[in-house]
Design an enzyme around this catalytic site. Sequence first.
Site, PDB file in Angstrom:
ATOM      1  N   LYS A 203       0.853  -0.696  -0.380  1.00 28.89           N
ATOM      2  CA  LYS A 203       0.119  -0.513   0.154  1.00 28.89           C
ATOM      3  C   LYS A 203       0.511   1.190  -0.251  1.00 28.89           C
ATOM      4  CE  LYS A 203      -1.562   2.601   2.632  1.00 28.89           C
ATOM      5  NZ  LYS A 203      -1.685   3.587   2.096  1.00 28.89           N
ATOM      6  N   GLU A 278      10.910   1.439  10.921  1.00 26.90           N
ATOM      7  CA  GLU A 278      10.907   2.814  10.737  1.00 26.90           C
ATOM      8  C   GLU A 278       9.769   3.226  10.784  1.00 26.90           C
ATOM      9  OE1 GLU A 278      12.602   5.360   9.609  1.00 26.90           O
ATOM     10  OE2 GLU A 278      12.965   4.815   7.143  1.00 26.90           O
ATOM     11  N   CYS A 312      13.618  10.743   8.070  1.00 25.55           N
ATOM     12  CA  CYS A 312      12.922   9.953   9.551  1.00 25.55           C
ATOM     13  C   CYS A 312      14.047  10.531   9.723  1.00 25.55           C
ATOM     14  CB  CYS A 312      12.514   8.957   9.634  1.00 25.55           C
ATOM     15  SG  CYS A 312      13.418   7.977   8.235  1.00 25.55           S
ATOM     16  N   GLU A 409       9.500  15.426  16.780  1.00 30.62           N
ATOM     17  CA  GLU A 409       9.606  15.032  15.382  1.00 30.62           C
ATOM     18  C   GLU A 409       8.740  15.875  14.432  1.00 30.62           C
ATOM     19  OE1 GLU A 409      10.634  12.096  11.382  1.00 30.62           O
ATOM     20  OE2 GLU A 409       8.688  10.916  13.165  1.00 30.62           O
TER      21      GLU A 409
END
Length: 507
Positions: A203, A278, A312, A409
């Site tokens: 996906k 991750e 990231c 973040e």
Amino acid sequence: MNALTPNIAPFDGHLIAPQTRAFLDRKHKLLIDGLWVDGETGETMETRDPATGLVLTEFAIGTAGDVDRAVAAARRAFEGPWSRLSVAERTALLTRFARLIAEHAALLTELEVIDNGMPRFIAGLCVDNCVEMVDYYAGSIMRIQGTTIAPPRHVAAEAEALTYTVKEPVGVVAQITPWNVPLAMAILKLSPALAAGCTIVIKPSEETPLSMLLLGDLLLEAGFPAGVVNIVNGLGATVGQALSEHPDVDKISFTGSTATGKRIIQAATGNLKKVTLELGGKSPVVVMPDADLALAIPGVAMATYFLQGQNCMAGTRIFVHVDIHDALVEGLVQFSQGMTLGHGLDPTSMQGPLISQVQTDKVMGFIEGAVAEGATLVAGGKRLERPGNFVEPTIFTNTTRDMRVVREEIFGPVMAIQRFEGTDLDAIAKLANDTPFGLSGSVWTQNLGWAHKLVARIRAGHVSVNCHGAVGTNIPFGGYGQSGWGREFGQESLEGYLETKAVTVRL
């Protein structure tokens, strides 16, 4: 790399090739069991150019029922034609896939730019890396091997015996990829899974479906059997949830936010499927007093600004020794103000747009919050008054550990600088490790003793010295703490798609 035919201009004066236009004009469906098919509801979504806001194309989105069809196709392929292929045949398919990616490099590059917003030079580099990665894992198939070990004592006491291990594919794998580097994220998951002998339902992000749809064409052209790779576009709350919960999925691999990763873990408990995650990061960048500023200034800047900060491993917590703080900040401000922001198709662009209005609002919220909490804004801080989702490269000084801009973040071009005194490496590492994340980091120094000692003290899965984010096809990448489970890239990624079976034979 193939060359596209002369460009046309459909996007706000920016040029794309006729092949790109033709791809956008297609009706984009789901890939299930080797065929492009409509979703069961017939629903579609739009994808937009984040630099202009203009609609690129529409694509079909799936449902839990479409996931069921795709998983069933993957199971049939896993137990049928895919399992009967020899190692040489599987290697040849992956090698052919790599060549097709190379042949369509220019088209893939252009699709990445207009769907994601990244500058063309980054998109082109990503495509080249994808070819390398598929070739790497094609070559690894011949090296999948077990071991011969001493048999159990009670068996060996009665007769001669042989004990060995074999590596077998996990089975049907669900893969959920993010929007920040869509092509590369798809390839880094597809390649090791296919090399291991797994079948896949993938996906892509609903924000950036285009490169994965083209990869579907290339997988079919390469000759992969029906059902080996299935593509089900859709929303995370429907398709992603259905894949995470599905009782006939043996493993799920996800790249994205830590919050979503935690929900995937909960959904995966039904059949205890294997999970690789991750997730997020808030990577530290430590600049020691002896750092080479000519190297550190652009390096530290791009540690934050690469991919508009939408990566990231972005180094957004900058710890700078007081002796060089002012000089580094001055250099970073000059670098930031000299960056060219623009459409990724413009060859002069160093930074493109953020992915969406939603992401832009989120990033601006962090910037406004940092000002309100008392941080000093020394560069950027504004959204550009122009079409698209452009936010200036932004630098805050006088930040503290309790500010949101330091703790959370952001996924945008925003760095938070803190100063430190002295060279107590334990104290410096304590600053760097003051986060629930542990994905990446970097140390900038000319003192090899400081470098290696700090690397040993920083709790992260990937730490670089005098560079940042030094990822590579053969280098394992993943995080400590809330940055995830398992590793991508390298041999470690391949191992994540393999089971180990022990066999003992009484002779």
